[in-house]
Design an enzyme around this catalytic site. Structure first.
Site, mmCIF file in Angstrom:
data_model
loop_
_atom_site.group_PDB
_atom_site.id
_atom_site.type_symbol
_atom_site.label_atom_id
_atom_site.label_comp_id
_atom_site.label_asym_id
_atom_site.label_seq_id
_atom_site.Cartn_x
_atom_site.Cartn_y
_atom_site.Cartn_z
ATOM 1 N N HIS A 108 0.828 -1.195 0.000
ATOM 2 C CA HIS A 108 0.000 0.000 0.000
ATOM 3 C C HIS A 108 0.871 1.257 0.000
ATOM 4 O O HIS A 108 1.571 1.537 0.968
ATOM 5 C CB HIS A 108 -0.889 -0.029 1.253
ATOM 6 N N GLU A 140 0.476 -0.911 -4.717
ATOM 7 C CA GLU A 140 -0.705 -0.053 -4.843
ATOM 8 C C GLU A 140 -0.272 1.394 -4.691
ATOM 9 O O GLU A 140 0.515 1.721 -3.801
ATOM 10 C CB GLU A 140 -1.722 -0.419 -3.753
ATOM 11 N N ASP A 171 -1.364 5.807 -6.036
ATOM 12 C CA ASP A 171 -2.417 6.770 -6.350
ATOM 13 C C ASP A 171 -1.906 7.779 -7.359
ATOM 14 O O ASP A 171 -0.713 8.106 -7.378
ATOM 15 C CB ASP A 171 -2.839 7.508 -5.071
ATOM 16 N N HIS A 178 -1.158 10.554 -2.918
ATOM 17 C CA HIS A 178 -2.498 10.155 -2.478
ATOM 18 C C HIS A 178 -3.456 11.329 -2.327
ATOM 19 O O HIS A 178 -4.538 11.348 -2.903
ATOM 20 C CB HIS A 178 -2.415 9.392 -1.154
#
Length: 263
Positions: free
Chosen positions: A18, A51, A53, A66
């Site tokens: 993440h 993962e 953004d 993010h």
């Protein structure tokens, strides 16, 4: 039907790092999530899946970041969309370094990226950038419109295959409703074109992850990934339920618990 290449070849459960990997020691030295250093650390730990953004700077560069604003990570009160790539490079230099989407795909060719499109104006650019790498990219967004725009842009840019994709918020609600009503036709309609359901175990009082949802998704060839899970015992419980992947800030611990990727 064969799974999308993004989901092919790796052993279950999948571990999605993440926003990269920021250990406690790295954080104490100012390394930030979604920085070049965080992505490199996840890769070094053995993560096959990362993962991240996507936002777009004022001069059109898609960056891994993010929040819409810079304040939490950098202390600067502007938005990502209000600064240039160069300005953001300077702000991120002492925090692990800025990484653009193009850099991430080029610098880590063995990594499969799970990309959350955070801004509508970033979606077409994300699609065009990932088009040559569509076999190792999953595009997602809370907004189904944003994820579809990115996928469509990738296809229009000549991607040999479309990127993988996971469901946005509206699609997830449609799936939960279909499961609740025990309606296979509604589930088939909701999950058309979806490769993975990426969900929290609960949303407020509503339990999203249930054995019935897992059964329906798997019967239709759709994986179920749960976010964000940092306790290893919790990860094991979810995997025992049948979850295909966990999204975690502790990719290092998860990879030790489940073993590295088998290709």
């Amino acid at each position: 039907m064969s799974p999308h290449p993004y989901l092919a070849g790796a052993a279950l459960p999948r571990v999605l790092a993440h926003r990269g990997l920021v250990t406690a020691d790295a954080a104490s030295h100012g390394i930030a999530e979604n920085s070049f250093a965080a992505v490199a650390a996840a890769h070094a730990a053995g993560a096959l899946y990362i993962e991240s953004d996507c936002h777009r700077t004022v001069d059109g560069t898609v960056v891994l970041f993010h929040d819409p604003g810079l304040e939490r990570v950098t202390g600067d009160r502007r938005l990502v969309s209000e600064v240039t790539e160069r300005e953001l490079e300077q702000l991120m230099a002492p925090r692990g370094g800025l990484i653009t989407l193009a850099q991430a795909l080029d610098a880590f060719p063995g990594v499969r990226f799970n990309l959350d499109v955070k801004a509508a104006d970033a979606a077409p650019s994300v699609g065009r950038i990932v088009a040559p790498h569509a076999d190792r990219v999953l595009v997602t967004s809370f907004s189904d419109a944003r994820r579809r725009a990115a996928v469509d842009a990738a296809v229009d840019a000549g991607a040999g295959i479309r990127p993988a994709t996971s469901a946005g918020s509206r699609t997830i609600l449609d799936v939960v409703m279909a499961v609740s009503l025990r309606s296979r036709p509604l589930a088939v309609r909701a999950l058309e074109g979806i490769d993975a359901l990426q969900i929290p175990e609960r949303h407020g009082r509503l339990r999203l992850l249930t054995p019935r949802l897992l059964d329906v998704a798997h019967a239709l060839g759709v994986e179920v990934h749960v976010w964000t899970v940092n306790d290893v015992d919790q990860m094991r419980r979810l995997v025992d339920m049948g979850v295909d992947a966990v999204v975690t800030d502790r990719a290092d611990a998860a990879l030790r618990a489940f073993g590295g990727p088998a290709l």
